[in-house]
Design a protein around this motif. Structure first.
Motif, PDB file in Angstrom:
ATOM      1  N   GLY A 136     -67.744  -8.637  71.124  1.00  0.00           N
ATOM      2  CA  GLY A 136     -66.949  -8.666  72.344  1.00  0.00           C
ATOM      3  C   GLY A 136     -67.593  -9.248  73.586  1.00  0.00           C
ATOM      4  O   GLY A 136     -67.136 -10.245  74.121  1.00  0.00           O
ATOM      5  N   LYS A 137     -68.655  -8.648  74.086  1.00  0.00           N
ATOM      6  CA  LYS A 137     -69.282  -9.085  75.347  1.00  0.00           C
ATOM      7  C   LYS A 137     -69.889 -10.475  75.214  1.00  0.00           C
ATOM      8  O   LYS A 137     -69.749 -11.308  76.113  1.00  0.00           O
ATOM      9  N   GLU A 138     -70.584 -10.735  74.109  1.00  0.00           N
ATOM     10  CA  GLU A 138     -71.199 -12.049  73.902  1.00  0.00           C
ATOM     11  C   GLU A 138     -70.141 -13.139  73.809  1.00  0.00           C
ATOM     12  O   GLU A 138     -70.307 -14.234  74.342  1.00  0.00           O
ATOM     13  N   LEU A 139     -69.046 -12.844  73.112  1.00  0.00           N
ATOM     14  CA  LEU A 139     -67.961 -13.806  72.956  1.00  0.00           C
ATOM     15  C   LEU A 139     -67.295 -14.095  74.295  1.00  0.00           C
ATOM     16  O   LEU A 139     -67.039 -15.249  74.639  1.00  0.00           O
ATOM     17  N   GLU A 140     -67.033 -13.053  75.085  1.00  0.00           N
ATOM     18  CA  GLU A 140     -66.431 -13.249  76.417  1.00  0.00           C
ATOM     19  C   GLU A 140     -67.353 -14.062  77.315  1.00  0.00           C
ATOM     20  O   GLU A 140     -66.893 -14.944  78.041  1.00  0.00           O
ATOM     21  N   LEU A 152     -58.558 -14.798  78.755  1.00  0.00           N
ATOM     22  CA  LEU A 152     -58.691 -13.939  77.579  1.00  0.00           C
ATOM     23  C   LEU A 152     -57.565 -12.922  77.475  1.00  0.00           C
ATOM     24  O   LEU A 152     -57.067 -12.641  76.388  1.00  0.00           O
ATOM     25  N   ALA A 153     -57.145 -12.362  78.597  1.00  0.00           N
ATOM     26  CA  ALA A 153     -56.106 -11.324  78.571  1.00  0.00           C
ATOM     27  C   ALA A 153     -54.767 -11.891  78.123  1.00  0.00           C
ATOM     28  O   ALA A 153     -54.042 -11.269  77.345  1.00  0.00           O
ATOM     29  N   GLU A 159     -53.822 -14.900  69.770  1.00  0.00           N
ATOM     30  CA  GLU A 159     -54.903 -15.375  68.938  1.00  0.00           C
ATOM     31  C   GLU A 159     -56.071 -14.386  68.944  1.00  0.00           C
ATOM     32  O   GLU A 159     -56.162 -13.538  69.823  1.00  0.00           O
ATOM     33  N   MET A 160     -56.919 -14.510  67.955  1.00  0.00           N
ATOM     34  CA  MET A 160     -58.137 -13.714  67.865  1.00  0.00           C
ATOM     35  C   MET A 160     -59.307 -14.678  67.868  1.00  0.00           C
ATOM     36  O   MET A 160     -59.337 -15.643  67.111  1.00  0.00           O
ATOM     37  N   LEU A 161     -60.276 -14.452  68.738  1.00  0.00           N
ATOM     38  CA  LEU A 161     -61.438 -15.332  68.831  1.00  0.00           C
ATOM     39  C   LEU A 161     -62.536 -14.863  67.889  1.00  0.00           C
ATOM     40  O   LEU A 161     -62.807 -13.671  67.787  1.00  0.00           O
ATOM     41  N   LEU A 162     -63.149 -15.812  67.206  1.00  0.00           N
ATOM     42  CA  LEU A 162     -64.273 -15.537  66.303  1.00  0.00           C
ATOM     43  C   LEU A 162     -65.481 -16.318  66.794  1.00  0.00           C
ATOM     44  O   LEU A 162     -65.384 -17.461  67.120  1.00  0.00           O
TER      45      LEU A 162
END
Length: 162
Positions: A136-140, A152-153, A159-162
């Motif tokens: 979560g935090k690293e991806l954001e 993001l919101a 979609e879902m981010l990977l």
């Protein structure tokens, strides 16, 4: 939207035609083509798994200088499991690469049968690397640094981010 519909249409046809091909291979192959039919059956099964995984993930790629971030827009995003979606993505990429290699193999198959001896082919082992997933935090942080315009919101439901 049109891209998603086109993608689903062609991969849906791929599922239908490969299922039909498998049925024809199993029921209608003459005995003198049995060895080649096994190769075609294998190729068709790989294509079926690739089409299924592609239909489930349908992804967009948003590159950053450090990471490749995939936005999963397919039905896999509803399961809320980034590891499962990443596994399906990995299966999809492996299937596409494997399919391309098998096309080359099928093109050379007749020459192999005619020109080579009856010796066993060599077995090759290929290692693969494990790819870490961002949480979560690293991806954001990665998205905010490289794609500040991405909300993001707003996109969280689509979609879902990977």
């Amino acid at each position: 939207m049109l891209t998603h519909l086109t993608h689903d249409f062609f991969y849906g046809w791929s599922l239908a035609l490969n299922t039909l091909l498998i049925a024809l291979i199993v029921t209608k192959t003459p005995s003198y083509l049995r060895s080649y039919s096994i190769v075609l059956l294998y190729l068709s099964i790989v294509e079926l798994s690739t089409a299924t995984s592609s239909l489930l993930i349908f992804r967009r790629v948003m590159s950053t200088p450090t990471y490749v971030i995939n936005a999963v827009c397919g039905s896999c995003r509803h399961w809320r499991s980034p590891r499962l979606c990443f596994s399906l993505y990995s299966m999809n990429v492996a299937g596409l690469v494997h399919y391309a290699i098998m096309i080359a193999f099928c093109s050379c198959y007749r020459y192999y049968v005619l020109a080579s001896s009856r010796g066993e082919p060599h077995k090759i082992r290929v290692p693969y690397a494990l790819v870490p997933l961002l949480d979560g935090k690293e991806l954001e942080k990665a998205m905010n640094e490289s794609h500040p315009e991405y909300d993001l919101a707003t996109h969280r439901e689509k979609e879902m981010l990977l």
